[in-house]
Design a protein around this motif. Structure first.
Motif, PDB file in Angstrom:
ATOM      1  N   ILE A 166       0.864  -1.178   0.000  1.00  0.00           N
ATOM      2  CA  ILE A 166       0.000   0.000   0.000  1.00  0.00           C
ATOM      3  C   ILE A 166       0.905   1.235   0.000  1.00  0.00           C
ATOM      4  CG2 ILE A 166      -1.816   1.247   1.284  1.00  0.00           C
ATOM      5  CD1 ILE A 166      -1.206  -2.327   2.256  1.00  0.00           C
ATOM      6  N   GLY A 167       0.826   2.038  -1.033  1.00  0.00           N
ATOM      7  CA  GLY A 167       1.658   3.239  -1.117  1.00  0.00           C
ATOM      8  C   GLY A 167       1.150   4.330  -0.193  1.00  0.00           C
ATOM      9  N   CYS A 168       2.062   5.159   0.303  1.00  0.00           N
ATOM     10  CA  CYS A 168       1.663   6.313   1.124  1.00  0.00           C
ATOM     11  C   CYS A 168       2.713   7.410   0.947  1.00  0.00           C
ATOM     12  CB  CYS A 168       1.475   5.915   2.583  1.00  0.00           C
ATOM     13  SG  CYS A 168       2.992   5.398   3.391  1.00  0.00           S
ATOM     14  N   ALA A 169       2.558   8.492   1.710  1.00  0.00           N
ATOM     15  CA  ALA A 169       3.319   9.704   1.406  1.00  0.00           C
ATOM     16  C   ALA A 169       4.758   9.715   1.917  1.00  0.00           C
ATOM     17  CB  ALA A 169       2.565  10.922   1.948  1.00  0.00           C
ATOM     18  N   SER A 170       5.092   8.864   2.890  1.00  0.00           N
ATOM     19  CA  SER A 170       6.462   8.845   3.423  1.00  0.00           C
ATOM     20  C   SER A 170       6.638   7.620   4.314  1.00  0.00           C
ATOM     21  CB  SER A 170       6.749  10.102   4.254  1.00  0.00           C
ATOM     22  OG  SER A 170       6.002  10.079   5.463  1.00  0.00           O
ATOM     23  N   GLY A 171       7.878   7.354   4.670  1.00  0.00           N
ATOM     24  CA  GLY A 171       8.153   6.267   5.618  1.00  0.00           C
ATOM     25  C   GLY A 171       7.547   6.569   6.973  1.00  0.00           C
ATOM     26  N   THR A 172       7.609   7.821   7.375  1.00  0.00           N
ATOM     27  CA  THR A 172       7.028   8.222   8.659  1.00  0.00           C
ATOM     28  C   THR A 172       5.528   7.939   8.665  1.00  0.00           C
ATOM     29  OG1 THR A 172       8.674   9.979   8.804  1.00  0.00           O
ATOM     30  CG2 THR A 172       6.768  10.164  10.265  1.00  0.00           C
ATOM     31  N   ASP A 173       4.852   8.319   7.584  1.00  0.00           N
ATOM     32  CA  ASP A 173       3.413   8.049   7.501  1.00  0.00           C
ATOM     33  C   ASP A 173       3.144   6.550   7.469  1.00  0.00           C
ATOM     34  OD1 ASP A 173       2.803  10.695   7.544  1.00  0.00           O
ATOM     35  OD2 ASP A 173       1.837  10.765   5.585  1.00  0.00           O
ATOM     36  N   ALA A 174       4.011   5.774   6.844  1.00  0.00           N
ATOM     37  CA  ALA A 174       3.830   4.315   6.831  1.00  0.00           C
ATOM     38  C   ALA A 174       3.803   3.797   8.268  1.00  0.00           C
ATOM     39  CB  ALA A 174       4.938   3.643   6.026  1.00  0.00           C
TER      40      ALA A 174
ATOM     41  N   LEU B 233      -7.373   4.195   5.437  1.00  0.00           N
ATOM     42  CA  LEU B 233      -6.771   5.195   6.329  1.00  0.00           C
ATOM     43  C   LEU B 233      -5.923   6.218   5.577  1.00  0.00           C
ATOM     44  CD1 LEU B 233      -5.758   2.932   9.357  1.00  0.00           C
ATOM     45  CD2 LEU B 233      -7.383   4.849   9.424  1.00  0.00           C
ATOM     46  N   ARG B 234      -5.319   5.824   4.459  1.00  0.00           N
ATOM     47  CA  ARG B 234      -4.448   6.777   3.740  1.00  0.00           C
ATOM     48  C   ARG B 234      -5.251   7.834   2.980  1.00  0.00           C
ATOM     49  NH1 ARG B 234      -2.161   3.531  -1.631  1.00  0.00           N
ATOM     50  NH2 ARG B 234      -4.228   2.877  -2.299  1.00  0.00           N
ATOM     51  N   VAL B 235      -6.565   7.608   2.814  1.00  0.00           N
ATOM     52  CA  VAL B 235      -7.415   8.630   2.180  1.00  0.00           C
ATOM     53  C   VAL B 235      -8.488   9.096   3.163  1.00  0.00           C
ATOM     54  CG1 VAL B 235      -7.028   8.116  -0.248  1.00  0.00           C
ATOM     55  CG2 VAL B 235      -8.724   6.792   1.001  1.00  0.00           C
ATOM     56  N   HIS B 236      -8.033   9.633   4.292  1.00  0.00           N
ATOM     57  CA  HIS B 236      -8.937  10.232   5.274  1.00  0.00           C
ATOM     58  C   HIS B 236      -9.886   9.226   5.926  1.00  0.00           C
ATOM     59  CE1 HIS B 236      -7.701  14.206   3.856  1.00  0.00           C
ATOM     60  NE2 HIS B 236      -7.907  13.773   2.631  1.00  0.00           N
ATOM     61  N   GLY B 237      -9.617   7.930   5.801  1.00  0.00           N
ATOM     62  CA  GLY B 237     -10.548   6.954   6.361  1.00  0.00           C
ATOM     63  C   GLY B 237     -11.823   6.822   5.540  1.00  0.00           C
ATOM     64  N   ASP B 238     -11.726   7.220   4.282  1.00  0.00           N
ATOM     65  CA  ASP B 238     -12.903   7.169   3.398  1.00  0.00           C
ATOM     66  C   ASP B 238     -13.125   5.731   2.915  1.00  0.00           C
ATOM     67  OD1 ASP B 238     -14.842   7.483   1.483  1.00  0.00           O
ATOM     68  OD2 ASP B 238     -13.859   9.151   0.452  1.00  0.00           O
ATOM     69  N   THR B 239     -14.274   5.158   3.265  1.00  0.00           N
ATOM     70  CA  THR B 239     -14.564   3.792   2.811  1.00  0.00           C
ATOM     71  C   THR B 239     -15.273   3.808   1.453  1.00  0.00           C
ATOM     72  OG1 THR B 239     -16.577   3.835   4.138  1.00  0.00           O
ATOM     73  CG2 THR B 239     -14.679   2.747   5.112  1.00  0.00           C
ATOM     74  N   GLY B 240     -15.406   4.967   0.874  1.00  0.00           N
ATOM     75  CA  GLY B 240     -16.062   5.094  -0.433  1.00  0.00           C
ATOM     76  C   GLY B 240     -17.231   6.039  -0.321  1.00  0.00           C
ATOM     77  N   ASN B 241     -17.404   6.865  -1.349  1.00  0.00           N
ATOM     78  CA  ASN B 241     -18.545   7.789  -1.372  1.00  0.00           C
ATOM     79  C   ASN B 241     -18.607   8.728  -0.180  1.00  0.00           C
ATOM     80  OD1 ASN B 241     -19.652   7.034  -3.838  1.00  0.00           O
ATOM     81  ND2 ASN B 241     -20.506   5.194  -2.901  1.00  0.00           N
TER      82      ASN B 241
ATOM     83  N   SER C  30      -2.510  10.759   3.070  1.00  0.00           N
ATOM     84  CA  SER C  30      -1.155  10.240   2.883  1.00  0.00           C
ATOM     85  C   SER C  30      -1.113   9.317   1.678  1.00  0.00           C
ATOM     86  CB  SER C  30      -0.699   9.500   4.138  1.00  0.00           C
ATOM     87  OG  SER C  30       0.618   9.040   3.941  1.00  0.00           O
ATOM     88  N   ARG C  31      -1.058   9.944   0.506  1.00  0.00           N
ATOM     89  CA  ARG C  31      -1.081   9.151  -0.716  1.00  0.00           C
ATOM     90  C   ARG C  31       0.254   9.275  -1.430  1.00  0.00           C
ATOM     91  NH1 ARG C  31      -6.717  12.174  -1.431  1.00  0.00           N
ATOM     92  NH2 ARG C  31      -5.191  13.847  -1.528  1.00  0.00           N
ATOM     93  N   LEU C  32       0.558   8.282  -2.231  1.00  0.00           N
ATOM     94  CA  LEU C  32       1.761   8.329  -3.048  1.00  0.00           C
ATOM     95  C   LEU C  32       1.413   9.001  -4.372  1.00  0.00           C
ATOM     96  CD1 LEU C  32       4.752   7.408  -3.128  1.00  0.00           C
ATOM     97  CD2 LEU C  32       3.973   5.271  -4.139  1.00  0.00           C
ATOM     98  N   ASP C  33       2.293   9.870  -4.843  1.00  0.00           N
ATOM     99  CA  ASP C  33       2.081  10.547  -6.128  1.00  0.00           C
ATOM    100  C   ASP C  33       2.363   9.601  -7.290  1.00  0.00           C
ATOM    101  OD1 ASP C  33       1.781  12.836  -4.686  1.00  0.00           O
ATOM    102  OD2 ASP C  33       3.714  13.696  -5.270  1.00  0.00           O
ATOM    103  N   ALA C  34       1.614   9.778  -8.364  1.00  0.00           N
ATOM    104  CA  ALA C  34       1.868   9.016  -9.587  1.00  0.00           C
ATOM    105  C   ALA C  34       3.277   9.305 -10.121  1.00  0.00           C
ATOM    106  CB  ALA C  34       0.814   9.356 -10.636  1.00  0.00           C
ATOM    107  N   LEU C  35       3.723  10.558 -10.001  1.00  0.00           N
ATOM    108  CA  LEU C  35       5.074  10.903 -10.478  1.00  0.00           C
ATOM    109  C   LEU C  35       6.143  10.097  -9.747  1.00  0.00           C
ATOM    110  CD1 LEU C  35       4.940  14.795 -10.872  1.00  0.00           C
ATOM    111  CD2 LEU C  35       5.549  13.152 -12.661  1.00  0.00           C
ATOM    112  N   GLN C  36       5.999  10.033  -8.417  1.00  0.00           N
ATOM    113  CA  GLN C  36       6.961   9.240  -7.633  1.00  0.00           C
ATOM    114  C   GLN C  36       6.890   7.776  -8.025  1.00  0.00           C
ATOM    115  OE1 GLN C  36       9.244  10.489  -6.005  1.00  0.00           O
ATOM    116  NE2 GLN C  36       8.468  12.563  -5.822  1.00  0.00           N
ATOM    117  N   ALA C  37       5.669   7.265  -8.143  1.00  0.00           N
ATOM    118  CA  ALA C  37       5.502   5.845  -8.460  1.00  0.00           C
ATOM    119  C   ALA C  37       6.134   5.520  -9.811  1.00  0.00           C
ATOM    120  CB  ALA C  37       4.021   5.473  -8.451  1.00  0.00           C
ATOM    121  N   ALA C  38       5.928   6.396 -10.796  1.00  0.00           N
ATOM    122  CA  ALA C  38       6.477   6.140 -12.134  1.00  0.00           C
ATOM    123  C   ALA C  38       8.006   6.080 -12.082  1.00  0.00           C
ATOM    124  CB  ALA C  38       6.008   7.229 -13.098  1.00  0.00           C
ATOM    125  N   ILE C  39       8.602   6.971 -11.299  1.00  0.00           N
ATOM    126  CA  ILE C  39      10.071   6.987 -11.178  1.00  0.00           C
ATOM    127  C   ILE C  39      10.550   5.762 -10.393  1.00  0.00           C
ATOM    128  CG2 ILE C  39      12.011   8.250 -10.156  1.00  0.00           C
ATOM    129  CD1 ILE C  39      10.424  10.861 -10.813  1.00  0.00           C
TER     130      ILE C  39
END
Ligand SMILES: *Cc1c(COP(=O)(O)O)cnc(C)c1O
Length: 396
Positions: free
Chosen positions: A67-75, A223-231, A241-250
């Motif tokens: 599960i990707g997230c914004a940093s090691g600290t956030d992980a 949990l990485r998207v505000h605890g949103d379970t959908g809708n 705490s999400r991972l950017d597509a730019l980071q993921a691509a690199i």
């Protein structure tokens, strides 16, 4: 390398502690193309690139999910949140680590319970961990420091017998192995960082969690998207705490080269071992250990310089243009922000001794071949010129 060749370089050719430029140059075309692709699509948050990286990291670590997230600290924070760690809970960890290991525990209102380290591996001492278990212990958070796994079998036995979870702080240890299994699948949840100087580094902050537990995976994704379970339905308060597509691509491009870079780090470590013998430094300076059934990935190559000489040696190296760093100079139990925990100097003697004696030497994969010898030559000279505390006392 002959002495003549060396003297042509030494002592003025700078030996950087780390440089990321050479690595980028080998990948620049691919990275630029990947960045262009993301920019053309204009989908920057999560999405396909992140899902693909997650699948590739899961495969790399042999975990069921990543599960990707914004940093090691956030992980680390997300892992503890998913395990329900909060006020009143205790999490056992090392005082000899990067700050975020312990701050993630405090961030959730829980208490970090520090235990001393093994002086050879720099990782938590399992006996001390067992002695620190209380009814409030919710998890053990071992750190695979510098790229060497903690003694996971003993920790796992302790965790199982007391019904607590293990969160691996594997931020420095992607690809490290313990008995043939990789960091990230040695506990309940594994946490990784893609900070640029980690073994797999992005072009900014980034992080990843690994787990075999389907429920924890689902919870972490929520949990990485505000605890949103959908809708826009929230059963819990999460993080952004999400991972950017730019980071993921690199990172996807870099992941393909990770094993080769790890081998280069290991070769550099082996070169240091041979040079320490050749320069008769083995008796005075302790090299990092790699116990049987462990694979060290050398995020850092960290030696111990005893006798109060470490700071003098580091200064002399610096004066001779050799980069060397102290990770970490202040153990966490004596950090001002943890004063409320009531610790005192002397409480964790091994962690404190390590803080006084460690010195990390350049070991990055693209380090020029002759740099290790420049480092060791300068180290030999610096060690000879630096008085130990006992020498100083005798002279006084
Ligand atoms: C780098 C690191 C972290 C934090 O990772 P970030 O991505 O910088 O937030 C946590 N623990 C350890 C041991 C680290 O080395």
């Amino acid at each position: 390398m002959s002495d003549q060749n060396l003297s042509a370089h030494a002592p003025h050719e700078p030996v950087p502690f780390i440089s990321l430029i050479a690595q980028h140059q080998t990948l620049a075309h691919e990275v630029t193309a990947a960045v262009g692709r993301v920019l053309a699509e204009q989908k920057f948050i999560l999405g396909d690139e992140v899902s693909q990286l997650e699948a590739e990291i899961a495969k790399y670590c042999d975990s069921r999910s990543a599960i990707g997230c914004a940093s090691g600290t956030d992980a680390l924070i997300l892992a503890l949140m998913a395990l329900g760690v909060g006020p009143g809970d205790e999490v056992i960890t090392s005082p000899f680590t990067f700050f975020a290991t312990a701050s993630s525990i405090c961030r959730l209102g829980a208490k970090p319970v520090f235990v001393d380290i093994d002086p050879e591996t720099f990782n938590v001492d399992p006996e001390a961990v067992e002695a620190a278990i209380t009814p409030r212990t919710k998890a053990i958070m071992p750190v695979h420091l510098f790229g060497l796994c903690a003694d996971m079998e003993r920790l796992w036995r302790i965790a199982v017998s007391h019904g607590v979870s293990i969160v691996e702080d594997a931020c420095q240890a992607i690809g490290a192995e313990y008995r043939g299994r990789r960091a990230g699948v040695l506990g309940t949840i594994g946490c990784f960082s893609f900070f640029p100087t980690k073994n797999l580094g992005g072009a900014g902050d980034g992080g990843m969690l690994t787990t075999d537990d389907a429920d924890l995976c689902k919870q972490l994704r929520c949990l990485r998207v505000h605890g949103d379970t959908g809708n826009y339905h929230h059963t819990e308060i999460g993080l952004n705490s999400r991972l950017d597509a730019l980071q993921a691509a690199i990172l996807r491009i870099k992941l393909k080269h990770l094993d080769q870079w790890t081998e280069a780090r290991r070769r550099n470590a082996q070169t240091y071992r041979e040079l320490f013998t050749a320069y008769s430094l083995n008796d005075e300076i302790a090299l990092p250990v790699e116990p049987r059934e462990y694979k060290h990935v050398y995020n850092q190559f960290t030696v111990r310089i005893p006798g109060g000489r470490r700071d003098g040696v580091q200064q002399r190296l610096r004066a001779n243009h050799v980069g060397a760093m102290v990770y970490y100079p202040i153990p966490l139990h004596v950090q001002p922000c943890f004063e409320h925990l009531g610790h005192r100097v002397g409480e964790f003697p091994e962690a404190e001794a390590a803080s006084r004696e460690v010195l990390s030497l350049p070991v990055y994969p693209e380090m020029p071949a002759h740099h290790a010898e420049l480092v060791v030559r300068q180290l030999k000279a610096a060690f000879g010129q630096t008085r130990s505390q006992s020498d100083a006392r005798r002279a006084a």
